[in-house]
Scaffold this motif. Structure first.
Motif, PDB file in Angstrom:
ATOM      1  N   ALA A   1      -6.752   2.885   6.437  1.00  0.00           N
ATOM      2  CA  ALA A   1      -5.541   2.093   6.173  1.00  0.00           C
ATOM      3  C   ALA A   1      -5.546   2.205   4.115  1.00  0.00           C
ATOM      4  N   SER A   2      -4.292   2.539   3.760  1.00  0.00           N
ATOM      5  CA  SER A   2      -4.784   3.146   2.585  1.00  0.00           C
ATOM      6  C   SER A   2      -3.414   2.508   1.309  1.00  0.00           C
ATOM      7  N   ASN A   3      -3.602   2.127   0.142  1.00  0.00           N
ATOM      8  CA  ASN A   3      -3.358   1.284  -0.807  1.00  0.00           C
ATOM      9  C   ASN A   3      -1.696   2.680  -1.139  1.00  0.00           C
ATOM     10  N   HIS A   4      -0.853   2.492  -1.679  1.00  0.00           N
ATOM     11  CA  HIS A   4       0.473   2.839  -1.633  1.00  0.00           C
ATOM     12  C   HIS A   4       0.574   3.362  -3.128  1.00  0.00           C
ATOM     13  N   LEU A   5       0.199   4.629  -3.772  1.00  0.00           N
ATOM     14  CA  LEU A   5       1.226   4.588  -5.486  1.00  0.00           C
ATOM     15  C   LEU A   5       1.988   5.446  -5.532  1.00  0.00           C
ATOM     16  N   ALA A   6       2.108   6.532  -4.650  1.00  0.00           N
ATOM     17  CA  ALA A   6       2.978   7.518  -5.365  1.00  0.00           C
ATOM     18  C   ALA A   6       3.442   8.356  -4.349  1.00  0.00           C
ATOM     19  N   VAL A   7       3.818   9.785  -4.163  1.00  0.00           N
ATOM     20  CA  VAL A   7       4.781  10.242  -3.298  1.00  0.00           C
ATOM     21  C   VAL A   7       3.824  11.153  -3.194  1.00  0.00           C
ATOM     22  N   ILE A   8       2.510  11.559  -3.941  1.00  0.00           N
ATOM     23  CA  ILE A   8       1.811  12.734  -3.101  1.00  0.00           C
ATOM     24  C   ILE A   8       0.553  11.428  -2.834  1.00  0.00           C
ATOM     25  N   ASP A   9       0.703  10.763  -2.214  1.00  0.00           N
ATOM     26  CA  ASP A   9      -1.116  10.206  -2.015  1.00  0.00           C
ATOM     27  C   ASP A   9      -0.932  10.787  -0.646  1.00  0.00           C
ATOM     28  N   SER A  10       0.551  11.156   0.501  1.00  0.00           N
ATOM     29  CA  SER A  10       0.963  11.860   1.886  1.00  0.00           C
ATOM     30  C   SER A  10      -0.002  13.357   1.433  1.00  0.00           C
ATOM     31  N   PHE A  11      -0.101  13.423   0.538  1.00  0.00           N
ATOM     32  CA  PHE A  11      -0.542  15.372   0.190  1.00  0.00           C
ATOM     33  C   PHE A  11      -2.095  14.813   0.389  1.00  0.00           C
ATOM     34  N   PHE A  12      -2.492  14.334  -0.898  1.00  0.00           N
ATOM     35  CA  PHE A  12      -3.882  14.464  -0.727  1.00  0.00           C
ATOM     36  C   PHE A  12      -4.898  13.889  -0.383  1.00  0.00           C
ATOM     37  N   LEU A  13      -4.379  12.632   0.328  1.00  0.00           N
ATOM     38  CA  LEU A  13      -5.400  12.308   1.524  1.00  0.00           C
ATOM     39  C   LEU A  13      -5.456  12.694   2.266  1.00  0.00           C
ATOM     40  N   PRO A  14      -4.614  13.604   3.443  1.00  0.00           N
ATOM     41  CA  PRO A  14      -5.366  14.704   4.123  1.00  0.00           C
ATOM     42  C   PRO A  14      -6.134  15.698   3.726  1.00  0.00           C
ATOM     43  N   LEU A  15      -5.727  16.679   2.220  1.00  0.00           N
ATOM     44  CA  LEU A  15      -5.886  17.390   1.666  1.00  0.00           C
ATOM     45  C   LEU A  15      -7.528  17.104   1.624  1.00  0.00           C
ATOM     46  N   MET A  16      -8.323  15.829   1.322  1.00  0.00           N
ATOM     47  CA  MET A  16      -9.043  15.492   1.315  1.00  0.00           C
ATOM     48  C   MET A  16     -10.542  15.168   2.505  1.00  0.00           C
ATOM     49  N   LEU A  17      -9.352  14.738   3.529  1.00  0.00           N
ATOM     50  CA  LEU A  17     -10.348  15.331   4.606  1.00  0.00           C
ATOM     51  C   LEU A  17     -10.127  16.094   5.980  1.00  0.00           C
ATOM     52  N   PRO A  18     -11.094  16.399   6.229  1.00  0.00           N
ATOM     53  CA  PRO A  18     -12.145  17.346   7.253  1.00  0.00           C
ATOM     54  C   PRO A  18     -11.093  17.836   8.727  1.00  0.00           C
ATOM     55  N   ARG A  19     -11.051  16.103   9.236  1.00  0.00           N
ATOM     56  CA  ARG A  19     -10.066  16.070  10.157  1.00  0.00           C
ATOM     57  C   ARG A  19      -8.585  15.805   9.511  1.00  0.00           C
ATOM     58  N   GLU A  20      -7.668  15.723  11.251  1.00  0.00           N
ATOM     59  CA  GLU A  20      -6.593  16.061  11.278  1.00  0.00           C
ATOM     60  C   GLU A  20      -5.047  14.785  10.903  1.00  0.00           C
ATOM     61  N   VAL A  21      -5.053  13.909   9.734  1.00  0.00           N
ATOM     62  CA  VAL A  21      -4.373  12.667   9.909  1.00  0.00           C
ATOM     63  C   VAL A  21      -2.692  12.466   9.647  1.00  0.00           C
ATOM     64  N   ILE A  22      -2.250  12.040  11.092  1.00  0.00           N
ATOM     65  CA  ILE A  22      -0.915  12.012  10.857  1.00  0.00           C
ATOM     66  C   ILE A  22      -0.402  10.352  10.634  1.00  0.00           C
ATOM     67  N   PHE A  23       0.467  10.240   9.778  1.00  0.00           N
ATOM     68  CA  PHE A  23       0.573   9.193   9.520  1.00  0.00           C
ATOM     69  C   PHE A  23       2.657   8.826  10.380  1.00  0.00           C
ATOM     70  N   ILE A  24       2.274   7.155   9.405  1.00  0.00           N
ATOM     71  CA  ILE A  24       3.970   7.872  10.084  1.00  0.00           C
ATOM     72  C   ILE A  24       5.320   7.223   8.838  1.00  0.00           C
ATOM     73  N   GLY A  25       6.123   7.359   8.933  1.00  0.00           N
ATOM     74  CA  GLY A  25       7.640   7.362   7.869  1.00  0.00           C
ATOM     75  C   GLY A  25       8.971   6.725   8.113  1.00  0.00           C
ATOM     76  N   LYS A  26       9.116   6.395   7.058  1.00  0.00           N
ATOM     77  CA  LYS A  26      11.100   6.044   7.838  1.00  0.00           C
ATOM     78  C   LYS A  26      11.710   7.424   8.401  1.00  0.00           C
ATOM     79  N   SER A  27      12.527   6.846   9.464  1.00  0.00           N
ATOM     80  CA  SER A  27      13.226   7.104   9.940  1.00  0.00           C
ATOM     81  C   SER A  27      13.760   9.001   9.165  1.00  0.00           C
ATOM     82  N   ASP A  28      14.465   7.840   7.544  1.00  0.00           N
ATOM     83  CA  ASP A  28      15.643   8.925   7.154  1.00  0.00           C
ATOM     84  C   ASP A  28      14.928   9.922   7.104  1.00  0.00           C
ATOM     85  N   TYR A  29      13.610   9.821   6.832  1.00  0.00           N
ATOM     86  CA  TYR A  29      13.213  11.715   6.647  1.00  0.00           C
ATOM     87  C   TYR A  29      13.739  12.684   7.585  1.00  0.00           C
TER      88      TYR A  29
END
Length: 305
Positions: free
Chosen positions: A37-65
């Motif tokens: 459960a993370s704060n959300h400041l910018a689009v690149i949050d979704s790049f750097f959080l997975p990048l820093m973790l050794p395990r795969e993490v999956i997010f939810i996102g708005k269906s428009d994408y």
């Protein structure tokens, strides 16, 4: 396969041009399900959080994408599906139930599931009221919640900026939170609000952000109408403001270069001090723009539990 490919290629580029840092990496469970459960400041949050973790993490996102048309829209949909984005319809009701079920399936399989309780990016860098979908997910899955603070991403990529500027990015992981004491109470909206506030308080403590007792989406709507979003309270649930401030970057001369865990769990050394965009900004990132809107509890009006 695609996830690991993107992490190896795009992640390597980010490691070369950025010097990301992480604290609390030991708080990530080595195996088994967990909710990030993370704060959300910018689009690149979704790049750097997975990048820093050794395990795969999956997010939810708005269906428009994943519903885009044309060459650009189809490319974005392909990218999002490839990195495992779980689409959610923010209209609530049955659509939210489906997103909740997808998250539960992910956790039941023993994986990591990422969520932004604020529901959308902060419009001004402050921490906003959390939606209770994260609490319902924690109770129904029984998985621990790991609070996460993203640091500096709003400076690197303010809302409206497509290509991030060079800025060192940080990730802080808190200790896993166990809510098993509330087992069987997932339909109690007061319990859901209490759990959500507890999670948001930990995020506030880790990030040093100022807290606003208003949904971020409401604040954005007010700002769009030229109104103020200056509402403020001490901390989630009326708690006192935690001591300390925003996390400071580690000093390179004292602790050495920042470290990044790769997929094998080994630690790589970041090379430079700055940050590079994947090139297309918001258009190509796995952007989770929403928390799961709790189909039962989030029907209450603003300001109610």
């Amino acid at each position: 396969m695609f996830y690991r490919f993107m992490k190896a290629t795009l992640g390597s580029i980010l490691r070369v041009f950025y010097q990301p840092w992480i604290r609390g990496a030991e708080n990530l469970p080595e195996s088994g399900p967990a909710i990030l459960a993370s704060n959300h400041l910018a689009v690149i949050d979704s790049f750097f959080l997975p990048l820093m973790l050794p395990r795969e993490v999956i997010f939810i996102g708005k269906s428009d994408y994943v519903e885009g048309t044309g060459i650009k829209g189809r490319f974005i949909a392909w990218f999002m599906k490839g990195v495992g984005l779980i689409p959610v319809d923010r209209s609530g009701g049955r659509a939210s139930e489906a997103a909740l079920r997808a998250g539960l399936d992910r956790l039941e399989s023993g994986g990591l599931f990422g969520i932004y309780p604020e529901g959308t990016r902060s419009p001004d860098g402050r921490l906003y009221r959390g939606k209770t979908g994260v609490a319902r997910l924690a109770l129904e899955s029984g998985a621990p919640v790991v609070p996460v603070a993203m640091v500096g991403t709003n400076i690197a990529q303010p809302i409206g900026r497509r290509i991030p500027k060079f800025k060192r990015i940080g990730v802080v992981l808190g200790e896993p939170m166990d809510f098993s004491r509330y087992a069987g109470m997932e339909n109690d909206r007061f319990v859901l609000r209490s759990i959500t506030d507890e999670i948001m308080y930990e995020i506030m403590r880790l990030s040093g952000q100022e807290y606003v007792d208003m949904y971020a989406a409401t604040a954005k709507a007010r700002l769009a109408k030229g109104k103020s979003a200056a509402s403020q309270t001490d901390a989630p649930g009326g708690r006192p403001v935690p001591e300390g401030g925003a996390p400071a970057e580690p000093a390179a001369d004292a602790s050495g270069p920042a470290t990044v865990a790769d997929d094998s769990g080994q630690v790589d050394v970041a090379v430079t001090d700055d940050d590079a965009s994947p090139g297309s900004g918001e258009a190509t990132s796995p952007v989770p723009e929403t928390d799961i809107p709790d189909p039962k509890s989030e029907r209450t009006k603003e300001g109610r539990p």
